[in-house]
Scaffold this motif. Structure first.
Motif, PDB file in Angstrom:
ATOM      1  N   LYS A  33      12.853  -3.074  11.103  1.00  0.00           N
ATOM      2  CA  LYS A  33      13.090  -2.960   9.666  1.00  0.00           C
ATOM      3  C   LYS A  33      13.119  -4.331   8.996  1.00  0.00           C
ATOM      4  O   LYS A  33      12.805  -4.453   7.818  1.00  0.00           O
ATOM      5  N   GLN A  34      13.506  -5.372   9.751  1.00  0.00           N
ATOM      6  CA  GLN A  34      13.542  -6.722   9.192  1.00  0.00           C
ATOM      7  C   GLN A  34      12.146  -7.233   8.853  1.00  0.00           C
ATOM      8  O   GLN A  34      12.004  -8.144   8.046  1.00  0.00           O
ATOM      9  N   LEU A  35      11.126  -6.665   9.472  1.00  0.00           N
ATOM     10  CA  LEU A  35       9.755  -7.111   9.239  1.00  0.00           C
ATOM     11  C   LEU A  35       9.010  -6.232   8.234  1.00  0.00           C
ATOM     12  O   LEU A  35       7.858  -6.514   7.905  1.00  0.00           O
ATOM     13  N   ALA A  36       9.649  -5.178   7.746  1.00  0.00           N
ATOM     14  CA  ALA A  36       8.966  -4.208   6.885  1.00  0.00           C
ATOM     15  C   ALA A  36       8.400  -4.847   5.617  1.00  0.00           C
ATOM     16  O   ALA A  36       7.236  -4.613   5.272  1.00  0.00           O
ATOM     17  N   ALA A  37       9.189  -5.630   4.922  1.00  0.00           N
ATOM     18  CA  ALA A  37       8.721  -6.229   3.671  1.00  0.00           C
ATOM     19  C   ALA A  37       7.555  -7.183   3.939  1.00  0.00           C
ATOM     20  O   ALA A  37       6.542  -7.152   3.233  1.00  0.00           O
ATOM     21  N   PHE A  38       7.686  -8.017   4.948  1.00  0.00           N
ATOM     22  CA  PHE A  38       6.605  -8.936   5.301  1.00  0.00           C
ATOM     23  C   PHE A  38       5.360  -8.151   5.705  1.00  0.00           C
ATOM     24  O   PHE A  38       4.235  -8.518   5.346  1.00  0.00           O
ATOM     25  N   GLY A  39       5.539  -7.061   6.425  1.00  0.00           N
ATOM     26  CA  GLY A  39       4.413  -6.223   6.840  1.00  0.00           C
ATOM     27  C   GLY A  39       3.694  -5.574   5.666  1.00  0.00           C
ATOM     28  O   GLY A  39       2.457  -5.483   5.660  1.00  0.00           O
ATOM     29  N   LYS A  40       4.460  -5.134   4.677  1.00  0.00           N
ATOM     30  CA  LYS A  40       3.834  -4.543   3.481  1.00  0.00           C
ATOM     31  C   LYS A  40       2.966  -5.581   2.768  1.00  0.00           C
ATOM     32  O   LYS A  40       1.845  -5.290   2.362  1.00  0.00           O
ATOM     33  N   GLY A  41       3.512  -6.776   2.622  1.00  0.00           N
ATOM     34  CA  GLY A  41       2.733  -7.840   2.004  1.00  0.00           C
ATOM     35  C   GLY A  41       1.508  -8.191   2.831  1.00  0.00           C
ATOM     36  O   GLY A  41       0.428  -8.430   2.293  1.00  0.00           O
ATOM     37  N   SER A  42       1.664  -8.206   4.149  1.00  0.00           N
ATOM     38  CA  SER A  42       0.533  -8.506   5.031  1.00  0.00           C
ATOM     39  C   SER A  42      -0.578  -7.475   4.876  1.00  0.00           C
ATOM     40  O   SER A  42      -1.764  -7.824   4.880  1.00  0.00           O
ATOM     41  N   ALA A  43      -0.191  -6.206   4.741  1.00  0.00           N
ATOM     42  CA  ALA A  43      -1.197  -5.156   4.528  1.00  0.00           C
ATOM     43  C   ALA A  43      -1.987  -5.423   3.247  1.00  0.00           C
ATOM     44  O   ALA A  43      -3.216  -5.288   3.227  1.00  0.00           O
ATOM     45  N   LYS A 120      15.182 -11.166  -1.872  1.00  0.00           N
ATOM     46  CA  LYS A 120      14.692 -11.668  -0.582  1.00  0.00           C
ATOM     47  C   LYS A 120      13.459 -10.910  -0.118  1.00  0.00           C
ATOM     48  O   LYS A 120      12.505 -11.497   0.376  1.00  0.00           O
ATOM     49  N   ASP A 121      13.482  -9.581  -0.252  1.00  0.00           N
ATOM     50  CA  ASP A 121      12.331  -8.799   0.184  1.00  0.00           C
ATOM     51  C   ASP A 121      11.104  -9.022  -0.701  1.00  0.00           C
ATOM     52  O   ASP A 121       9.974  -8.962  -0.222  1.00  0.00           O
ATOM     53  N   LYS A 122      11.317  -9.310  -1.979  1.00  0.00           N
ATOM     54  CA  LYS A 122      10.182  -9.648  -2.847  1.00  0.00           C
ATOM     55  C   LYS A 122       9.498 -10.906  -2.330  1.00  0.00           C
ATOM     56  O   LYS A 122       8.268 -10.977  -2.260  1.00  0.00           O
ATOM     57  N   LYS A 123      10.298 -11.894  -1.944  1.00  0.00           N
ATOM     58  CA  LYS A 123       9.730 -13.128  -1.385  1.00  0.00           C
ATOM     59  C   LYS A 123       9.001 -12.847  -0.081  1.00  0.00           C
ATOM     60  O   LYS A 123       7.950 -13.422   0.184  1.00  0.00           O
ATOM     61  N   ARG A 124       9.549 -11.962   0.735  1.00  0.00           N
ATOM     62  CA  ARG A 124       8.902 -11.619   2.009  1.00  0.00           C
ATOM     63  C   ARG A 124       7.578 -10.898   1.781  1.00  0.00           C
ATOM     64  O   ARG A 124       6.611 -11.128   2.511  1.00  0.00           O
ATOM     65  N   ILE A 125       7.526 -10.020   0.787  1.00  0.00           N
ATOM     66  CA  ILE A 125       6.278  -9.318   0.479  1.00  0.00           C
ATOM     67  C   ILE A 125       5.220 -10.318   0.031  1.00  0.00           C
ATOM     68  O   ILE A 125       4.074 -10.289   0.503  1.00  0.00           O
ATOM     69  N   VAL A 126       5.583 -11.212  -0.867  1.00  0.00           N
ATOM     70  CA  VAL A 126       4.639 -12.233  -1.331  1.00  0.00           C
ATOM     71  C   VAL A 126       4.217 -13.131  -0.167  1.00  0.00           C
ATOM     72  O   VAL A 126       3.043 -13.461  -0.010  1.00  0.00           O
ATOM     73  N   GLY A 127       5.181 -13.503   0.670  1.00  0.00           N
ATOM     74  CA  GLY A 127       4.866 -14.327   1.837  1.00  0.00           C
ATOM     75  C   GLY A 127       3.908 -13.640   2.788  1.00  0.00           C
ATOM     76  O   GLY A 127       2.969 -14.256   3.304  1.00  0.00           O
ATOM     77  N   GLY A 128       4.114 -12.366   3.029  1.00  0.00           N
ATOM     78  CA  GLY A 128       3.217 -11.608   3.898  1.00  0.00           C
ATOM     79  C   GLY A 128       1.813 -11.528   3.335  1.00  0.00           C
ATOM     80  O   GLY A 128       0.821 -11.687   4.064  1.00  0.00           O
ATOM     81  N   ALA A 129       1.714 -11.297   2.028  1.00  0.00           N
ATOM     82  CA  ALA A 129       0.390 -11.238   1.394  1.00  0.00           C
ATOM     83  C   ALA A 129      -0.308 -12.593   1.488  1.00  0.00           C
ATOM     84  O   ALA A 129      -1.504 -12.666   1.797  1.00  0.00           O
ATOM     85  N   PHE A 130       0.440 -13.655   1.256  1.00  0.00           N
ATOM     86  CA  PHE A 130      -0.126 -15.005   1.327  1.00  0.00           C
ATOM     87  C   PHE A 130      -0.614 -15.318   2.742  1.00  0.00           C
ATOM     88  O   PHE A 130      -1.751 -15.737   2.942  1.00  0.00           O
ATOM     89  N   VAL A 131       0.240 -15.105   3.730  1.00  0.00           N
ATOM     90  CA  VAL A 131      -0.113 -15.435   5.115  1.00  0.00           C
ATOM     91  C   VAL A 131      -1.323 -14.637   5.572  1.00  0.00           C
ATOM     92  O   VAL A 131      -2.277 -15.193   6.127  1.00  0.00           O
ATOM     93  N   ALA A 132      -1.314 -13.332   5.345  1.00  0.00           N
ATOM     94  CA  ALA A 132      -2.430 -12.503   5.800  1.00  0.00           C
ATOM     95  C   ALA A 132      -3.725 -12.875   5.089  1.00  0.00           C
ATOM     96  O   ALA A 132      -4.783 -12.960   5.716  1.00  0.00           O
TER      97      ALA A 132
END
Length: 163
Positions: A33-43, A120-132
């Motif tokens: 669950k800790q990776l969910a926000a980052f994963g959504k952004g990565s998708a 925090k999760d908003k930042k993780r979503i943006v971070g995931g989108a950026f990284v991917a």
């Protein structure tokens, strides 16, 4: 500076953001669950790499510029060495109209998740989108993800056929 493709500095920027998101998970109880926000952004970042234009295609194309410039400041400021050497480039392609509908639905879902998320999760979503998105500018990652356009297209074709 090369802003048409990814440089080693841009790769460094993406890896720093990736590390910043994975480290708390690794050091913690490793709950998915800790990776969910980052994963959504990565998708979102991955599907944006398939888009030849539009807002998602534009964001994907310009992620190299942001990563390269930020990474250049990071690496030269930290080490004193300029890391502008290019990384081998390749692109995901082959999105059909039916696949584009699937991309829109995924993007809409991620936007809704972002709007409902905490700070925090908003930042993780943006971070995931950026990284991917940044990693999808490299030939190696694109080689691993060549199945993505076909899968999006197949899902879209299935939906179109069912309706």
């Amino acid at each position: 500076m090369n802003t048409t493709g990814l440089t080693l500095a841009g790769l460094a920027a993406a890896l720093v953001v990736l590390y910043a998101n994975l480290r708390p998970w690794w050091a913690g109880n490793r709950d998915a669950k800790q990776l969910a926000a980052f994963g959504k952004g990565s998708a979102l970042g991955i599907v944006s790499a398939v888009c030849p234009g539009g807002i998602l295609g534009w964001a994907h194309t310009h992620s190299a510029t942001a990563a390269n410039e930020g990474g250049s400041r990071l690496t030269s400021g930290t080490t004193g060495v300029q890391t502008t050497a290019p990384v081998a480039h390749r692109a995901l392609s082959g999105l059909t109209p039916a696949g584009a509908v699937v991309v829109v639905v995924i993007a809409f879902g991620v936007v809704l998740a972002w709007r409902a998320a905490g700070k925090k999760d908003k930042k993780r979503i943006v971070g995931g989108a950026f990284v991917a998105s940044v990693l999808c500018l490299s030939a190696g990652v694109v080689g691993l993800l060549t199945w993505v356009p076909g899968t999006l297209n197949s899902i879209g074709n299935s939906i179109q056929g069912a309706l």
